[in-house]
Scaffold this motif. Structure first.
Motif, PDB file in Angstrom:
ATOM      1  N   THR A  18     -47.939  74.236 -34.000  1.00  0.00           N
ATOM      2  CA  THR A  18     -49.386  73.828 -33.587  1.00  0.00           C
ATOM      3  C   THR A  18     -50.288  73.361 -34.875  1.00  0.00           C
ATOM      4  N   ALA A  19     -50.104  74.078 -35.952  1.00  0.00           N
ATOM      5  CA  ALA A  19     -50.889  73.914 -37.199  1.00  0.00           C
ATOM      6  C   ALA A  19     -50.302  72.679 -37.926  1.00  0.00           C
ATOM      7  N   ILE A  20     -48.812  72.470 -38.017  1.00  0.00           N
ATOM      8  CA  ILE A  20     -48.027  71.505 -38.622  1.00  0.00           C
ATOM      9  C   ILE A  20     -48.466  70.385 -37.848  1.00  0.00           C
ATOM     10  N   ARG A  21     -48.509  70.043 -36.846  1.00  0.00           N
ATOM     11  CA  ARG A  21     -48.677  68.872 -35.865  1.00  0.00           C
ATOM     12  C   ARG A  21     -50.197  68.461 -36.047  1.00  0.00           C
ATOM     13  N   LEU A  22     -51.092  69.421 -36.038  1.00  0.00           N
ATOM     14  CA  LEU A  22     -52.559  69.089 -36.446  1.00  0.00           C
ATOM     15  C   LEU A  22     -52.642  68.447 -37.915  1.00  0.00           C
ATOM     16  N   LYS A  23     -51.839  69.056 -39.020  1.00  0.00           N
ATOM     17  CA  LYS A  23     -51.819  68.372 -40.107  1.00  0.00           C
ATOM     18  C   LYS A  23     -51.147  66.962 -40.461  1.00  0.00           C
ATOM     19  N   GLN A  24     -50.107  66.805 -39.502  1.00  0.00           N
ATOM     20  CA  GLN A  24     -49.278  65.476 -39.475  1.00  0.00           C
ATOM     21  C   GLN A  24     -50.410  64.475 -38.885  1.00  0.00           C
ATOM     22  N   LEU A  25     -51.147  65.072 -37.713  1.00  0.00           N
ATOM     23  CA  LEU A  25     -52.076  63.831 -37.238  1.00  0.00           C
ATOM     24  C   LEU A  25     -53.310  63.665 -38.038  1.00  0.00           C
ATOM     25  N   GLU A  26     -53.473  64.442 -38.937  1.00  0.00           N
ATOM     26  CA  GLU A  26     -54.738  64.227 -39.976  1.00  0.00           C
ATOM     27  C   GLU A  26     -54.109  63.140 -40.769  1.00  0.00           C
ATOM     28  N   ALA A  27     -52.777  63.455 -41.590  1.00  0.00           N
ATOM     29  CA  ALA A  27     -52.140  62.364 -42.268  1.00  0.00           C
ATOM     30  C   ALA A  27     -52.091  61.050 -41.783  1.00  0.00           C
ATOM     31  N   GLU A  28     -51.855  61.042 -40.448  1.00  0.00           N
ATOM     32  CA  GLU A  28     -51.546  59.888 -39.597  1.00  0.00           C
ATOM     33  C   GLU A  28     -53.014  58.998 -39.430  1.00  0.00           C
ATOM     34  N   LYS A  29     -54.027  59.810 -38.932  1.00  0.00           N
ATOM     35  CA  LYS A  29     -55.217  58.988 -38.591  1.00  0.00           C
ATOM     36  C   LYS A  29     -56.409  59.232 -39.358  1.00  0.00           C
ATOM     37  N   GLY A  30     -56.217  60.135 -40.401  1.00  0.00           N
ATOM     38  CA  GLY A  30     -57.146  60.129 -41.601  1.00  0.00           C
ATOM     39  C   GLY A  30     -58.570  61.036 -41.337  1.00  0.00           C
ATOM     40  N   ARG A  31     -58.632  61.619 -40.321  1.00  0.00           N
ATOM     41  CA  ARG A  31     -59.518  62.643 -39.740  1.00  0.00           C
ATOM     42  C   ARG A  31     -59.128  63.884 -40.275  1.00  0.00           C
ATOM     43  N   GLU A  32     -60.045  64.470 -41.136  1.00  0.00           N
ATOM     44  CA  GLU A  32     -59.474  65.802 -41.795  1.00  0.00           C
ATOM     45  C   GLU A  32     -59.580  67.021 -40.447  1.00  0.00           C
ATOM     46  N   VAL A  33     -58.763  68.002 -40.335  1.00  0.00           N
ATOM     47  CA  VAL A  33     -59.071  68.963 -39.713  1.00  0.00           C
ATOM     48  C   VAL A  33     -58.749  70.380 -40.487  1.00  0.00           C
ATOM     49  N   SER A  34     -59.492  71.122 -40.459  1.00  0.00           N
ATOM     50  CA  SER A  34     -59.379  72.491 -41.113  1.00  0.00           C
ATOM     51  C   SER A  34     -58.526  73.705 -40.255  1.00  0.00           C
ATOM     52  N   VAL A  35     -57.507  74.031 -40.670  1.00  0.00           N
ATOM     53  CA  VAL A  35     -56.665  75.054 -39.740  1.00  0.00           C
ATOM     54  C   VAL A  35     -56.354  76.222 -40.523  1.00  0.00           C
ATOM     55  N   CYS A  36     -56.574  77.265 -39.859  1.00  0.00           N
ATOM     56  CA  CYS A  36     -56.183  78.635 -40.451  1.00  0.00           C
ATOM     57  C   CYS A  36     -55.286  79.428 -39.285  1.00  0.00           C
ATOM     58  N   VAL A  37     -54.261  79.946 -39.887  1.00  0.00           N
ATOM     59  CA  VAL A  37     -53.579  80.739 -38.885  1.00  0.00           C
ATOM     60  C   VAL A  37     -53.402  82.251 -39.444  1.00  0.00           C
ATOM     61  N   VAL A  38     -53.736  83.185 -38.467  1.00  0.00           N
ATOM     62  CA  VAL A  38     -53.578  84.745 -38.778  1.00  0.00           C
ATOM     63  C   VAL A  38     -52.427  85.371 -38.286  1.00  0.00           C
ATOM     64  N   GLU A  39     -51.921  86.432 -38.921  1.00  0.00           N
ATOM     65  CA  GLU A  39     -50.726  86.694 -38.331  1.00  0.00           C
ATOM     66  C   GLU A  39     -50.544  88.237 -38.824  1.00  0.00           C
ATOM     67  N   LYS A  40     -50.229  89.208 -37.799  1.00  0.00           N
ATOM     68  CA  LYS A  40     -50.303  90.424 -37.746  1.00  0.00           C
ATOM     69  C   LYS A  40     -49.164  91.177 -38.785  1.00  0.00           C
ATOM     70  N   GLY A  41     -47.960  90.494 -38.737  1.00  0.00           N
ATOM     71  CA  GLY A  41     -46.822  90.853 -39.650  1.00  0.00           C
ATOM     72  C   GLY A  41     -47.353  90.902 -41.170  1.00  0.00           C
ATOM     73  N   ALA A  42     -46.863  91.841 -41.937  1.00  0.00           N
ATOM     74  CA  ALA A  42     -46.957  91.718 -43.664  1.00  0.00           C
ATOM     75  C   ALA A  42     -46.533  90.311 -44.201  1.00  0.00           C
ATOM     76  N   GLU A  43     -45.685  89.660 -43.555  1.00  0.00           N
ATOM     77  CA  GLU A  43     -45.273  88.219 -44.089  1.00  0.00           C
ATOM     78  C   GLU A  43     -44.997  87.382 -42.848  1.00  0.00           C
ATOM     79  N   VAL A  44     -44.894  85.960 -43.058  1.00  0.00           N
ATOM     80  CA  VAL A  44     -44.667  85.176 -41.920  1.00  0.00           C
ATOM     81  C   VAL A  44     -43.196  85.454 -41.497  1.00  0.00           C
ATOM     82  N   GLY A  45     -42.799  85.569 -40.239  1.00  0.00           N
ATOM     83  CA  GLY A  45     -41.544  86.008 -39.956  1.00  0.00           C
ATOM     84  C   GLY A  45     -41.085  87.436 -39.738  1.00  0.00           C
ATOM     85  N   SER A  46     -41.922  88.137 -40.273  1.00  0.00           N
ATOM     86  CA  SER A  46     -41.504  89.658 -40.139  1.00  0.00           C
ATOM     87  C   SER A  46     -41.509  90.442 -38.925  1.00  0.00           C
ATOM     88  N   HIS A  47     -42.248  89.853 -37.860  1.00  0.00           N
ATOM     89  CA  HIS A  47     -42.060  90.385 -36.769  1.00  0.00           C
ATOM     90  C   HIS A  47     -41.365  89.529 -35.652  1.00  0.00           C
TER      91      HIS A  47
END
Length: 598
Positions: free
Chosen positions: A65-94
């Motif tokens: 979801t986050a990556i596609r939003l940023k791809q669309l930002e690059a394609e269409k020029g309108r900025e979008v701020s995106v934040c991802v929160v994750e309960k695991g200590a590291e991305v992928g650890s759960h």
């Protein structure tokens, strides 16, 4: 691993910087009462950070979801701020999955994924498919390859560690400008006055087991957004809250689940068959219990092996973990493991409700993606590709809608559900919708119907079976008086293992001095007594981490003990407890398993 650690450190630093004093540290102050005290820092107003989109969960769906939003930002020029929160200590650890990966969605997200090394330096292409019906503890019948429905073939897929792919996606997202905060679990959904979703809040940290504020106390942060994407995986706590609040299952079946337990083995190279995919059904389960196994030969000497049991089983004496351990002693399995070494263990629930259990996907201010919604292809036992695609479709719908959404509006992006229903995700799940429900009539009926549907009807049948309708998995459990205790063999420490010994390889860790994140619902405080007296305490057996035990008090009455620090975050207790008497909440940031290759 080092890159991911750096990801967490940099994200934490940014969060601390942007919080502008939200982290309240009480030097030397201990024992502060949790009572209604105006000076209690837990009563302070939380600082807030504003984004266009907040994603809850850094799994394949959330990161796509986050990556596609940023791809669309690059394609269409309108900025979008995106934040991802994750309960695991590291991305992928759960993250835990089988995993034979279908790259359909990854191909759409990154057409050059092979050149970029998304699946590592040496991905393992899927090879031979074997399906075995285990007739007894030594007997087996192999299904001829021509009898396997085309939908279950794995040509073009890869045996991977989904854990490592998730880390790769996380790194790509950060490169594109997504802010990712591992170790900051979403503990609460935020609503506006009209009841719409306007973001999430992370949990307070630094509370003792006794409920007192410690000198390490840090107030939670509000992450407000025009759209909140719930991508927590199967049975996510925030996802379940919004599903209940907005009655998103009103027009769908109740979701049903299976518990998957998995080990990774390193075996002698002469026994390894790179790319071999073996599934079994039958023994050790009886014909009325839905489940089966997987064994995937990865790399040069690794095996991913696991066992899944449908959570709608009837016998309260059944232990999915113990069924897995004795399954490994079958000659068709043991032959590969002898001389090898078990190197890690983990467990997780998966969605098994399929097409019929997909809820409404949108609500005012938010959407459900991935396994939070339940896009697993049950007969394939694959959901990563559908999860990723659902996140990409959500991103496209949200990006277009953001232009007209004002802060605090909590608008409903209904276009996402329209896009999903027009996609290959919907048609794929619809075509296999009757496979799993057919097994409610027993193993043999399920196998026969699956063959007819796969080869003749091809999913075009005009009828749709319901697996359980509105019944919960916990309601399938029968009183212990109807069953006989199962005498499981003692583990030999070579092929089969004591649960706690296996748990030690999962990396599970929680801050010891914190409130338990597994809580008996106040209105069901008497249910442990009913559980032990009527059902012989099934939580002692279905939990794959030995979190729940019963010990006699001074008067000889069994009392429930919750060893929350053992928790693998599998979510089975929130599903299979009698009357669902446990509420699963997030622990203090970063707690839980530390999977490296699951």
């Amino acid at each position: 691993m080092l890159a991911n650690t750096g990801m967490r450190a940099s994200a934490a630093a940014r969060l601390a910087l942007r919080s502008r004093g939200a982290a309240v540290r009480l030097n030397g102050v201990r024992g502060l009462s949790a009572a209604a005290d105006e000076d209690d820092p837990r009563n302070m107003e939380r600082e807030a950070m504003e984004y266009d989109v907040v994603v809850v969960g850094a799994g394949p769906a959330g990161l796509s979801t986050a990556i596609r939003l940023k791809q669309l930002e690059a394609e269409k020029g309108r900025e979008v701020s995106v934040c991802v929160v994750e309960k695991g200590a590291e991305v992928g650890s759960h993250i835990l999955s089988g995993n034979v990966f279908q790259p359909t969605a990854l191909e759409e997200l990154f057409p050059d994924w092979k050149e970029q090394g998304a699946l590592g330096d040496d991905p393992t292409p899927a090879g031979e498919d074997k399906f075995l019906f285990l007739t007894s503890e030594t007997g087996a019948i192999e299904a001829p390859s021509l009898s396997i429905p085309p939908t279950l073939h794995n040509h073009g897929n890869y045996i991977i560690s989904l854990n490592l792919l998730t880390r790769w996606l996380g790194a790509k997202a950060e490169e594109m400008g997504v802010e990712i905060y591992p170790g900051f679990p979403a503990a609460e959904v935020l609503y506006n006055e009209a009841g719409g979703v306007v973001g999430v809040a992370t949990g307070d940290m630094g509370i003792s087991k006794a409920g007192e504020v410690k000198d390490t106390f840090m107030r939670g942060m509000e992450l407000r957004a025009k759209q909140t994407v719930f991508a927590e995986g199967a049975r996510g706590s925030c996802s379940e809250d919004v599903i209940r609040k907005f009655d998103l299952r009103k027009d769908s079946d109740m979701q049903s689940y299976g518990l998957g337990v998995k080990e990774i083995w390193r075996i002698p190279k002469e026994k390894h068959q790179r790319g071999l995919i073996q599934h079994t059904f039958g023994w050790p389960l009886d014909s009325a219990t839905y489940g089966g196994s997987f064994m995937y030969h990865h790399g040069e000497d690794e095996i991913f092996i696991g066992f899944v049991v449908g959570a709608d089983y009837k016998n309260p004496y059944l232990s999915p973990y113990q069924e897995f351990q004795r399954f490994k002693h079958h000659p068709k399995v043991k032959q590969y493991l002898e001389g090898g070494e078990r190197i890690s263990y983990g467990a997780r629930v998966i969605n098994e409700g399929g097409f019929q259990a997909i809820p409404k996907l949108t609500m005012p201010g938010g959407v459900l993606v991935g396994c939070s919604a339940g896009f697993l292809n049950v007969p394939k036992v694959k959901g990563s590709h559908t999860a990723m695609k659902s996140g990409m479709l959500a991103a496209e719908a949200i990006y277009d809608a953001l232009e007209t959404i004002e802060e605090g509006d909590a608008s409903e992006v209904t276009e996402y559900e329209t896009k999903l229903k027009d996609s290959w995700v919907y048609s794929e799940l619809k075509s296999v919708r009757n496979y799993a429900p057919a097994f409610k009539w027993g193993l043999y009926a399920g196998v026969v119907y699956s063959g007819v549907s796969g080869f003749i009807l091809r999913g075009m049948e005009p009828w749709t079976f319901s697996k359980h309708g509105k019944m919960r998995d916990c309601d399938a459990t029968e009183p212990a008086s109807k069953h006989t205790p199962i005498d499981y063999p003692k583990p030999d420490g070579v092929i089969s293992f004591d649960l706690l010994a296996n748990l030690s390889t999962s990396g599970t860790n929680h801050e010891a001095d914190q409130p338990a994140h597994l809580r008996i619902k106040p209105e069901k405080k008497d249910m442990p007594d009913e559980s032990i007296s009527v059902y012989a305490g099934p939580e002692q057996r279905f939990c794959p981490a030995k979190v729940y035990e019963y010990e006699d008090d001074a008067n000889g009455k069994p009392q429930l003990v919750i060893n929350a620090s053992n928790c693998l975050h599998c979510k089975m207790c929130s599903i299979k407890m009698p009357d669902e008497y446990i509420r699963w909440t997030v622990p203090e940031g970063g707690g839980g398993p530390a999977y490296e290759k699951m």
